[in-house]
Design an enzyme around this catalytic site. Sequence first.
Site, short mmCIF file in Angstrom:
data_model
loop_
_atom_site.label_atom_id
_atom_site.label_comp_id
_atom_site.label_asym_id
_atom_site.label_seq_id
_atom_site.Cartn_x
_atom_site.Cartn_y
_atom_site.Cartn_z
CE LYS A 1 52.81 65.17 25.99
NZ LYS A 1 52.90 65.34 24.53
N GLY B 1 43.80 63.15 24.50
CA GLY B 1 42.74 63.88 24.36
C GLY B 1 42.03 64.52 25.58
CE1 TYR C 1 44.72 18.75 37.83
CE2 TYR C 1 46.10 17.54 38.97
CZ TYR C 1 44.81 18.02 38.73
OH TYR C 1 43.76 17.21 39.24
CG MET D 1 43.67 66.68 31.44
SD MET D 1 45.00 66.30 32.49
CE MET D 1 45.94 65.03 31.61
NE ARG E 1 53.16 69.64 23.28
CZ ARG E 1 52.67 69.57 22.10
NH1 ARG E 1 51.81 68.69 21.86
NH2 ARG E 1 53.48 69.76 21.18
CG HIS F 1 24.12 24.41 31.24
ND1 HIS F 1 23.47 24.53 29.75
CD2 HIS F 1 24.60 22.84 31.13
CE1 HIS F 1 23.69 23.44 29.09
NE2 HIS F 1 24.40 22.51 29.98
NE ARG G 1 51.67 58.20 23.40
CZ ARG G 1 50.84 58.71 23.18
NH1 ARG G 1 50.43 59.42 24.30
NH2 ARG G 1 50.24 59.12 22.22
CB CYS H 1 38.99 20.54 37.71
SG CYS H 1 37.86 20.06 38.95
CB SER I 1 40.54 17.92 41.50
OG SER I 1 40.07 18.81 40.66
C1 PEP Z 1 33.56 22.86 40.65
O1 PEP Z 1 32.59 22.98 41.19
O2 PEP Z 1 34.55 23.69 40.48
C2 PEP Z 1 33.58 21.91 39.46
C3 PEP Z 1 34.55 21.80 38.53
O3 PEP Z 1 32.43 21.36 39.24
P1 PEP Z 1 31.12 21.53 38.47
O4 PEP Z 1 31.56 23.14 37.71
O5 PEP Z 1 31.01 20.59 37.36
O6 PEP Z 1 30.22 21.66 39.56
#
Ligand code: PEP
Length: 900
Positions: free
Chosen positions: A39, A118, A877, A120, A109, A481, A365, A857, A790
Amino acid sequence: MSAALRIPKAANETRKWVYSFGGGHAEGDATMKNLLGGKGANLAEMSKIGLPVPPGFILSTEVCTHFYNNNNNYPDELKAQTEDALKGLEKAMGLRFGDASNPLLLSIRSGARVSMPGMMDTVLNLGLNDQTVEGLAAVSRDPRFAWDSYRRFLQMYSDVVLNVEHHLFEDILDGYKRDENLTLDTQITAEGWKEIVGQYKKIVQEETGKPFPQDPGEQFWGAIGAVFQSWMTPRAVTYRKINNIPENWGTAVNVQVMVFGNMGEDCATGVAFTRNPSTGENAFYGEYLINAQGEDVVAGIRTPQQLTVKGKIDNKSDLPAMEETMPAVFRELDAIRHTLEKHYREMEDIEFTIQRGKLYMLQTRTGKRTAQAALRIAVEMAEEGLITKEDAVKRISPDALEQLLHPTLDPKARKEILTKGLPASPGAASGEIVFNADEAEEKAKNGKKVILCRVETSPEDIHGMHAANGILTSRGGMTSHAAVVARGMGRACVAGAGEIAIDYKSGVMNVKGVSFRAGDVITIDGSTGEVIKGLVPTVQPELSAHFQTLMGWADSLRRMKIRANAETPLDARVARSFGAEGIGLCRTEHMFFDADRILRVRQMILAETVEEREAALAHLEPVQRKDFAELFRIMKGLPVTIRLLDPPLHEFLPHEEKEMVEVSSALKIPADKLRQRIERLKEANPMLGHRGCRLGVTYPEIYAMQTRAIFGAACDVAEETGESVIPEVMIPLVATRKELDLMKSLVDQEAKKTCTGRKKTIPYTIGTMIELPRAALRAGEIAETAEFFSFGTNDLTQTTLGISRDDAGMFLPAYQEKGIFDRDPFASIDVDGVGELVKIAAERGRKTKPDLKLGVCGEHGGDPKSIAFFETVGLDYVSCSPYRVPTARLAAAQAVLKKN
Ligand code: PEP
Ligand code: MG
C-alpha cells in the site's frame, strides 16, 4: 587489509525508518514494496506521478522487524524521524495535530508486502478528543459530522488498541436507536451522537479502568503499536501460513492525513477496478456512496451506487451513477483510471474519496480477477499496445487456463467441505453417490448425475468412470489408475481422500463420523481436492476468441512440441482440437478396457500354453488394428507413439465372482482351476513385477501380435489416404540394453513381414521409455539401439523415490504438511532427484546419438513447473492428457520466456 585502512562508521550515521510522500513527491516508489509495504509503495508512486494523494508517511517494515527482534521496542531514531515527518504534514496542510481549533486528523493503516485483506488493524479519525471535536465541528460547519467522526474513532480505537469488545458499542448504538424510535444511523443528530460519545467513553472507563486517552500523541503511539502487534494476531499468523507469507517480512504502517467522504452531499467514497474484474471488459467498474466513509462501503449497510451509467444499466440499479451526480469529478477519476493503466500496465483496483468536490486517491494495487477476465485483459492490453505479446503470455497462470477448460465451483456458492483428497483431475462435479461402476452406468443412462465413489479403481470400472460426472477414491496417489484415467477422460477426480471409509457391503461411506449412502448428493472439486456435502452449483467453461489468440502467441514462442497421451479415438480428437502435435503415448493396455475386450486380455494373461494365448491374441489383433488405424487417421501424418503392452497384472486379473465365471467359460476351464491360476499369478509387488518389456521377453507372441496390428493399420491408412503414417514403437520398462535389443529385433522382424506382405514401406522408429534409474544411468548404451527416449516419469518417480504410486496417497499429504516435499512428486517433478536422472539420461543418450529424440510422457508432461524444468534440459516434446494440452502449450512458452 591493514587495520589502519578500515574506515569506522560515522557515529552520527542514522538509519532511515520513515518515508514521506505527498504533493507530487515521495521518498520511495512502487519498486520498494519490501520496505514500504504494498500500500505504502503505491501511495508513494501515485504521489510521484502527480495523482492527488493525501500526504502521509510510512513506518517501514524494518521497524516491524526491529520491534519483534527487540522485545517490542522501537529503534532509537524512530521518534525523532516520525516527529519530523508529522511536522512536514502539518506544514503541507497548514494544520496542527491536536490543535483545538483546526485539528489535523490521521488515518493509520497496516500494509504488508502483499495484501492480507482484513487481517490487520486500521484506525481512522485519529487525533479527535473532547476539544478537537469542537474545532472540527466549527471548521466543517457540521457538528453532526464531527461527533459522528468522534464516535467512529472511539469505537475503532477502543476495539483495536484498548481491546474493548466491539459489540459493547453496537449495543449502545442499538439501544439509543430503540429508545429514540430510529431505524437508520443517518437519522441520528449531532446531539444524539454527542450523547452516544458520552456513553462510549463510560464503557471504555468501565472496561479498561482508565479514561479514553485524550492526548493525541498517546493516541498516535497507541495506534502504531496496535498495528505492529496485529502482525502477530492468530488470524494473521494463520493467514500467513496458508498463503506462505514469511513471518519476518513484517508490516509497514501508513500514516496519512484524513480526508472525509462523509462531510455532506458533495462528499463520497468508493472502490473501483480499471476494467471489469469478472469479465475483463475494458470498462470502468466500481461503486461509490455519497456522504460516507470507507468502511460504510464494505459494511453493506447502505446500497452502493454504480460509477458509470453503463454499470447502472448492467446492474439494473435505479440509483444514479457518479457519472450523473458528480460529472466533473467522475471525468477526473476516469482520466486517473487511464493514467494508472498506462503507468502500471495492469488492471488496477483503486480506492478513492471525494471531500467537498475534491478527489483523493487512497489506494491502488493490481486488481484480482477471474480466470476469464485475466485472459481477456492480457490479450486486449497487448492488442492496445499497453503490454507486449510476451507479457500477455507470461501473465496468464496455467492454473487459470486450466480453470477455463473445466467446470468450476460457483465462487458465490456456500460450501460445506467434508474432507480433502488429492486434486487428481481438474474440474468440479456434483452428483448422487454410487459405489460401483454398473450402478453408475445404469443411473447415468436414466439421466442421473453420479459421483463414482471407490476405494480405488481398476480397468473394470472404466465404463462407470466414463458414465460418472466425477470420481472419488479413498486410496491412491496422483498417478493411480483413477487419477490417470480420469485425467485422460477429462473427468473431475479427487483421489486418495484418506479420511473417507467406504464399505461396499453395507453401502455406506463414512467421512469423519458422518455417514453417506448411495443416492446422497456430494460435490467434488478436482482442482483443489475438496469433497463437499450436497450440490454446489458449477460454472461451465466457455472458450473465447481471446483464448485462441493467446494460444497462438504461446505457440509462436515455445520451442518444445506438445503431444497427447491418448488411446481412444475420442481422446485423440479432443487432443487434436486442443492443438496436440501428435500422440506421445498410446497405452495399448488401455485399449482393452471395453467389456468384450477385457475378457480376451484376461484370457491372454491367464493362458497356460502358447496355443491358448494365440487363441486370445487372434481375437485381439483385428480389434487393435482397427483402433490403431483410427488413431493414424485422426493424427493425419503426425507422429503416433504406440507403447507395447505394459499391464501391471493386478489391474487386469478378475476380482469379482461374475468376472471369474465369464473367464472360466471363455477359457473353458473350471472355475476352481482358474482360481488356482489367478492365485499363482498374484504378485506381492505388481508394480515391480511381471510387466513392461518383461512381458514381451516371456511371451514374445503378445508383442508380435501388437506389431502386426500396428503395421497392418499403418499400411491400411497409408493406402487409403495416400499420406504418410508415422508409427513410433515404444518398449516399456526397459532396464538393460539387451532387453531392448531383443524386443527391437522382434518388432523389426514382424514389421518387415507385415510390410513386405503388403508391398509397402512404412518409415518407423523404435524407442524406449526411460522409467527405471538403471535405464537412465545406462542411457549411453541404450541409445545405441533406441531411436528415441520417452521419459516415463511416473514410474521413474516411483522407482527413484521407492514410493509406490498406488499407495502414495496414504502418507504423501503428511510429507507435504511437514515440508519434506513442497509438492507431490508424482504431480510435479522432483527436480533434484528424478530430474537429475532425466538430465543424465538426456546427456548420455545424446552423446551416443546427437539426434536422439527426447520426450516425456509421464503425468509431469502436463505440469507447468515440470515443463519449465524439461525446457532447461532441452527435451524435444512433452506429452500429456488431452485436456492439459492447452496448459502445456502455454507453460512451454512461459518456460522459454523464463529461460531467456
Ligand atoms: C510412466 O511411467 O511415466 C508412464 C507414462 O507409464 P505408465 O503411467 O503407464 O506406467
Ligand atoms: Mg510407466
